[in-house]
Enzyme design. Structure first.
Site, mmCIF file in Angstrom:
data_model
loop_
_atom_site.group_PDB
_atom_site.id
_atom_site.type_symbol
_atom_site.label_atom_id
_atom_site.label_comp_id
_atom_site.label_asym_id
_atom_site.label_seq_id
_atom_site.Cartn_x
_atom_site.Cartn_y
_atom_site.Cartn_z
ATOM 1 N N HIS A 1 0.823 -1.209 0.000
ATOM 2 C CA HIS A 1 0.000 0.000 0.000
ATOM 3 C C HIS A 1 0.859 1.263 0.000
ATOM 4 C CE1 HIS A 1 0.562 -0.509 4.374
ATOM 5 N NE2 HIS A 1 0.220 0.754 4.538
ATOM 6 N N HIS B 1 1.022 5.480 1.200
ATOM 7 C CA HIS B 1 0.537 6.616 1.997
ATOM 8 C C HIS B 1 1.037 7.883 1.331
ATOM 9 C CE1 HIS B 1 -0.761 4.770 5.866
ATOM 10 N NE2 HIS B 1 0.100 3.825 5.543
ATOM 11 N N TYR C 1 3.411 8.890 12.028
ATOM 12 C CA TYR C 1 2.692 7.629 11.829
ATOM 13 C C TYR C 1 3.137 6.968 10.527
ATOM 14 C CZ TYR C 1 -0.999 4.491 10.322
ATOM 15 O OH TYR C 1 -1.678 3.409 9.829
ATOM 16 N N GLN D 1 5.107 3.357 10.029
ATOM 17 C CA GLN D 1 4.597 2.274 9.196
ATOM 18 C C GLN D 1 5.718 1.690 8.354
ATOM 19 O OE1 GLN D 1 1.066 1.019 8.478
ATOM 20 N NE2 GLN D 1 1.381 1.513 10.627
#
Length: 137
Positions: free
Chosen positions: A65, A67, A128, A132
């Site tokens: 994924h 971000h 954050y 990750q």
């Protein structure tokens, strides 16, 4: 009274400070965003963002994924920015990396997550996102 300094943009009609946290995944959440694909993907996001007059403030590419922290004109819309980023990167990456074309019918899922980010939250979201990446290394 405390005054916070903010960076604002203008499009001649609207003065704005819009930052969005966007998350999306490859089709079937396949872990295909590894080197060298991830490096090229970062380049493509930055290249397309300039064309869209958006700014990628921060990005983390994980194997399954992505971000992104994106600043963009609210009149253009985050939906259009995401649509263009996903379409462009899918087309280019699938041309350059043949294994993506053979393993996936399209690179990205149709869905994505988006949230607005206030100026107070910006540092928290950046930390954050960085955590990750560290957690998945």
């Amino acid at each position: 009274m405390m005054v916070l300094s903010r960076s604002v943009e203008s499009n001649h009609n609207v003065v704005f400070d819009c930052t969005y946290h966007v998350v999306f995944c490859p089709k079937y959440r396949k872990k295909v965003l590894k080197e060298p694909v991830d490096i090229r993907l970062k380049e493509l996001f930055l290249e397309k963002a300039v064309e869209l007059r958006a700014e990628v403030v921060e990005m983390e590419i994980l194997p399954d994924h992505v971000h992104l922290l994106i600043k963009c004109d609210p009149q253009f819309g985050i939906h259009r920015v995401v649509k263009h980023l996903k379409g462009y990167t899918s087309r280019v990456l699938r041309m350059e990396f043949r294994h993506l074309k053979s393993r996936l019918p399209s690179l990205w899922t149709n869905s994505y997550f988006v949230a607005t980010v206030g100026t107070v939250q910006l540092d928290v979201i950046k930390k954050y996102m960085e955590s990750q990446k560290e957690r998945n290394d």
